[in-house]
Design a protein around this motif. Structure first.
Motif, PDB file in Angstrom:
ATOM      1  N   GLY A 190       0.792  -1.223   0.000  1.00 60.43           N
ATOM      2  CA  GLY A 190       0.000   0.000   0.000  1.00 60.43           C
ATOM      3  C   GLY A 190       0.818   1.263   0.000  1.00 60.43           C
ATOM      4  N   LEU A 191       2.125   1.152  -0.342  1.00 60.21           N
ATOM      5  CA  LEU A 191       2.966   2.344  -0.383  1.00 60.21           C
ATOM      6  C   LEU A 191       2.837   3.090  -1.700  1.00 60.21           C
ATOM      7  N   LEU A 192       2.516   2.360  -2.772  1.00 59.86           N
ATOM      8  CA  LEU A 192       2.448   2.950  -4.103  1.00 59.86           C
ATOM      9  C   LEU A 192       1.188   2.469  -4.824  1.00 59.86           C
ATOM     10  N   ASP A 193       0.792   3.254  -5.822  1.00 58.57           N
ATOM     11  CA  ASP A 193      -0.245   2.860  -6.787  1.00 58.57           C
ATOM     12  C   ASP A 193       0.248   3.264  -8.160  1.00 58.57           C
ATOM     13  N   VAL A 194       0.082   2.374  -9.144  1.00 54.10           N
ATOM     14  CA  VAL A 194       0.477   2.660 -10.526  1.00 54.10           C
ATOM     15  C   VAL A 194      -0.737   2.446 -11.415  1.00 54.10           C
ATOM     16  N   GLU A 195      -1.086   3.450 -12.215  1.00 53.47           N
ATOM     17  CA  GLU A 195      -2.205   3.345 -13.154  1.00 53.47           C
ATOM     18  C   GLU A 195      -1.910   4.200 -14.368  1.00 53.47           C
ATOM     19  N   THR A 196      -2.711   4.001 -15.424  1.00 52.46           N
ATOM     20  CA  THR A 196      -2.544   4.741 -16.676  1.00 52.46           C
ATOM     21  C   THR A 196      -3.827   5.516 -16.989  1.00 52.46           C
ATOM     22  N   GLU A 197      -3.637   6.616 -17.695  1.00 51.45           N
ATOM     23  CA  GLU A 197      -4.766   7.438 -18.149  1.00 51.45           C
ATOM     24  C   GLU A 197      -4.398   8.016 -19.505  1.00 51.45           C
ATOM     25  N   ASP A 198      -4.954   7.408 -20.587  1.00 49.98           N
ATOM     26  CA  ASP A 198      -4.607   7.786 -21.965  1.00 49.98           C
ATOM     27  C   ASP A 198      -3.098   7.625 -22.155  1.00 49.98           C
ATOM     28  N   THR A 199      -2.388   8.728 -22.332  1.00 53.42           N
ATOM     29  CA  THR A 199      -0.938   8.671 -22.545  1.00 53.42           C
ATOM     30  C   THR A 199      -0.167   9.056 -21.291  1.00 53.42           C
ATOM     31  N   LYS A 200      -0.762   8.875 -20.134  1.00 56.43           N
ATOM     32  CA  LYS A 200      -0.117   9.226 -18.868  1.00 56.43           C
ATOM     33  C   LYS A 200       0.096   7.979 -18.016  1.00 56.43           C
ATOM     34  N   ILE A 201       1.245   7.959 -17.352  1.00 53.72           N
ATOM     35  CA  ILE A 201       1.510   6.963 -16.309  1.00 53.72           C
ATOM     36  C   ILE A 201       1.503   7.711 -14.976  1.00 53.72           C
ATOM     37  N   ILE A 202       0.636   7.300 -14.070  1.00 51.72           N
ATOM     38  CA  ILE A 202       0.492   7.979 -12.788  1.00 51.72           C
ATOM     39  C   ILE A 202       0.990   7.049 -11.678  1.00 51.72           C
ATOM     40  N   ILE A 203       2.024   7.490 -10.970  1.00 53.72           N
ATOM     41  CA  ILE A 203       2.573   6.743  -9.828  1.00 53.72           C
ATOM     42  C   ILE A 203       2.246   7.553  -8.575  1.00 53.72           C
ATOM     43  N   ARG A 204       1.404   6.994  -7.721  1.00 55.00           N
ATOM     44  CA  ARG A 204       1.006   7.689  -6.482  1.00 55.00           C
ATOM     45  C   ARG A 204       1.826   7.154  -5.313  1.00 55.00           C
ATOM     46  N   ILE A 205       2.587   8.031  -4.718  1.00 54.40           N
ATOM     47  CA  ILE A 205       3.387   7.695  -3.540  1.00 54.40           C
ATOM     48  C   ILE A 205       2.586   8.114  -2.302  1.00 54.40           C
ATOM     49  N   GLN A 206       2.136   7.159  -1.546  1.00 57.79           N
ATOM     50  CA  GLN A 206       1.363   7.459  -0.339  1.00 57.79           C
ATOM     51  C   GLN A 206       2.279   7.964   0.779  1.00 57.79           C
ATOM     52  N   GLU A 207       1.694   8.718   1.687  1.00 59.20           N
ATOM     53  CA  GLU A 207       2.473   9.221   2.819  1.00 59.20           C
ATOM     54  C   GLU A 207       2.988   8.086   3.698  1.00 59.20           C
ATOM     55  N   LYS A 208       2.241   6.991   3.760  1.00 59.04           N
ATOM     56  CA  LYS A 208       2.643   5.835   4.560  1.00 59.04           C
ATOM     57  C   LYS A 208       3.970   5.282   4.056  1.00 59.04           C
ATOM     58  N   GLY A 209       4.981   5.300   4.878  1.00 59.39           N
ATOM     59  CA  GLY A 209       6.290   4.755   4.532  1.00 59.39           C
ATOM     60  C   GLY A 209       7.182   5.721   3.795  1.00 59.39           C
ATOM     61  N   SER A 210       6.672   6.854   3.314  1.00 57.77           N
ATOM     62  CA  SER A 210       7.492   7.783   2.531  1.00 57.77           C
ATOM     63  C   SER A 210       7.858   9.035   3.323  1.00 57.77           C
ATOM     64  N   PHE A 211       6.863   9.655   3.964  1.00 53.46           N
ATOM     65  CA  PHE A 211       7.099  10.894   4.701  1.00 53.46           C
ATOM     66  C   PHE A 211       6.539  10.758   6.120  1.00 53.46           C
ATOM     67  N   PRO A 212       7.251  11.292   7.099  1.00 53.91           N
ATOM     68  CA  PRO A 212       6.659  11.397   8.427  1.00 53.91           C
ATOM     69  C   PRO A 212       5.506  12.400   8.403  1.00 53.91           C
ATOM     70  N   SER A 213       4.582  12.286   9.325  1.00 57.28           N
ATOM     71  CA  SER A 213       3.423  13.162   9.363  1.00 57.28           C
ATOM     72  C   SER A 213       3.847  14.610   9.577  1.00 57.28           C
ATOM     73  N   GLY A 214       3.373  15.497   8.700  1.00 57.11           N
ATOM     74  CA  GLY A 214       3.647  16.924   8.808  1.00 57.11           C
ATOM     75  C   GLY A 214       5.059  17.321   8.451  1.00 57.11           C
ATOM     76  N   ARG A 215       5.807  16.449   7.799  1.00 57.18           N
ATOM     77  CA  ARG A 215       7.193  16.773   7.434  1.00 57.18           C
ATOM     78  C   ARG A 215       7.406  16.497   5.946  1.00 57.18           C
ATOM     79  N   ALA A 216       8.495  17.050   5.388  1.00 56.98           N
ATOM     80  CA  ALA A 216       8.795  16.905   3.964  1.00 56.98           C
ATOM     81  C   ALA A 216      10.123  16.196   3.751  1.00 56.98           C
ATOM     82  N   THR A 217      10.523  15.361   4.720  1.00 51.76           N
ATOM     83  CA  THR A 217      11.782  14.616   4.609  1.00 51.76           C
ATOM     84  C   THR A 217      11.464  13.157   4.324  1.00 51.76           C
ATOM     85  N   LEU A 218      12.100  12.609   3.283  1.00 50.88           N
ATOM     86  CA  LEU A 218      11.847  11.215   2.931  1.00 50.88           C
ATOM     87  C   LEU A 218      12.414  10.279   3.987  1.00 50.88           C
ATOM     88  N   ASN A 219      11.691   9.212   4.245  1.00 50.57           N
ATOM     89  CA  ASN A 219      12.225   8.159   5.101  1.00 50.57           C
ATOM     90  C   ASN A 219      13.418   7.501   4.420  1.00 50.57           C
TER      91      ASN A 219
END
Length: 294
Positions: free
Chosen positions: A152-181
Motif C-alpha cells: 500500500g505504499l504505491l499505486d500505478v495506473e494509466t490514463e490515456d498517454t499518462k503513467i500515474i505513480i502515487r506515492i502514499q504518505e505511509k512509509g514515505s514521509f513522516p506526518s507533517g514533514r517533507a523529509t523522505l524516510n
C-alpha cells in the motif's frame, strides 16, 4: 328774385342711393362667385328655371353635353408613352489563365485537405502507439514495484498517454514533514531507473488532506505539498541518467482530493505525491510531422 326761381322738385330719398350701392356690390360678389365656381349643368338648369319664374321668361339654351370643369394640366400636358428601360447585363468571362489558376487553387486545396487527413491519421496511429508503450511501461513498473504496491505504499495506473505513480504518505514521509524516510530512497531509485528510459514530461505534484497545518517550517498545506514534491525530485535527480529539464513541480495542498476527507483512512489516502509521466505532447510532434510528409 328769389321768389321768381321755380322750386326744384323733390328727388329720390337718400337711403335709395345706399341701397343701390349695396345691390351693385352684391351683384359683383355673386358674379365673382359664379366665375370661380365650376358649373354643374343639372343644378344650373334648375337655377335657371327658378330664375325664370322669379324674373320672367328667358330663352332656353339646349344643352347637348354635360358641362364639366376644365383642367389646366390636361390642356398643357399630355401623358407620354412609357418606354421600357433596357437593362445592361454584365457577364464575366474566365480567361484561360484564370482557369488554370482556379484549377491550381482547387488542386492545392485538395492537396492541403489530403495533407491534413494524413496528419490526422499519423497522429491517431502515433497516439495508439504511445498508449501501447504506456501500458507496457506501466506493467514494467508494476512488476518492479510489486512488493511496495502490495504493502500500500504505491499505486500505478494509466490514463490515456499518462503513467500515474502515487506515492502514499505511509512509509514515505513522516506526518507533517517533507523529509523522505531513509528506507524509501530505494523505491525512488527503482522508479527513476524506469522513468529515465521513458520519454515525456515528468510532473511531480504534492497533495495533502484538509487538516490545516501551521508550523515554523510550513505556514500552510500549500508549502507542505510543494516541499514534498521538491524532495521527491531531488531524490530522483541523484540518478545522473535523468534530465532535470523534464521535471515540473506542482503543489495542490487539499484542492484535489481523491476521496472525501471525512475519515482518517480517506485523509491518509489523500496525503500523497503523484509522479505523472506525460507522453505524446512535445516529444512526438516532430515525428508526426515527418510521418505525414513521407
Amino acid at each position: 328774385m328769389a321768389d321768381e326761381c321755380p322750386k326744384c322738385p323733390d328727388g329720390l330719398p337718400p337711403w335709395l342711393a345706399t341701397f343701390a350701392d349695396l345691390m351693385s356690390l352684391l351683384m359683383c360678389f355673386f358674379v365673382l362667385l359664379l366665375s370661380f365656381a365650376e358649373i354643374d349643368a343639372a343644378r344650373f338648369k334648375k337655377m335657371a328655371e327658378s330664375m325664370k319664374d322669379a324674373f320672367g321668361v328667358q330663352r332656353e339654351i339646349p344643352v347637348m353635353d354635360v358641362v364639366k370643369g376644365t383642367s389646366v394640366v390636361m390642356q398643357e400636358f399630355s401623358p407620354g408613352k412609357p418606354e421600357p428601360t433596357p437593362i445592361e447585363e454584365l457577364r464575366q468571362q474566365t480567361t484561360d489563365v484564370e482557369k488554370d489558376f482556379l484549377q491550381s487553387e482547387d488542386q492545392r486545396s485538395e492537396a492541403e485537405e489530403q495533407q491534413d487527413l494524413d496528419i490526422d491519421v499519423a497522429k491517431a496511429a502515433m497516439q495508439a502507439q504511445i498508449e501501447e508503450e504506456v501500458e507496457e511501461q506501466a506493467e514494467e513498473l508494476q512488476e518492479m514495484l510489486d512488493s511496495e504496491i502490495s504493502e500500500g505504499l504505491l499505486d500505478v495506473e494509466t490514463e490515456d498517454t499518462k503513467i500515474i505513480i502515487r506515492i502514499q504518505e505511509k512509509g514515505s514521509f513522516p506526518s507533517g514533514r517533507a523529509t523522505l524516510n531513509p528506507d524509501f530512497f530505494e523505491v525512488i531509485s527503482k522508479i527513476t531507473d524506469v522513468i529515465a528510459n521513458t520519454p515525456g514530461k515528468i510532473i511531480v505534484a504534492g497533495h495533502t488532506d484538509n487538516i490545516p497545518i501551521s508550523t515554523r517550517r510550513f505556514r500552510s498545506n500549500w508549502e507542505l505539498s510543494s516541499a514534498r514534491a521538491v524532495t521527491v525530485v531531488h531524490a530522483m535527480l541523484s540518478n545522473a541518467a535523468i534530465d532535470e529539464g523534464r521535471f515540473l513541480i506542482q503543489g495542490y495542498a487539499d484542492s484535489q482530493p481523491l476521496v472525501v476527507n471525512d475519515t482518517s483512512e480517506n485523509r491518509a489516502q489523500n496525503r500523497r505525491v503523484e509522479l505523472v509521466i506525460q507522453r505524446g505532447e512535445d516529444e512526438d510532434s516532430g515525428e508526426v510531422i515527418k510521418a505525414s510528409e513521407q
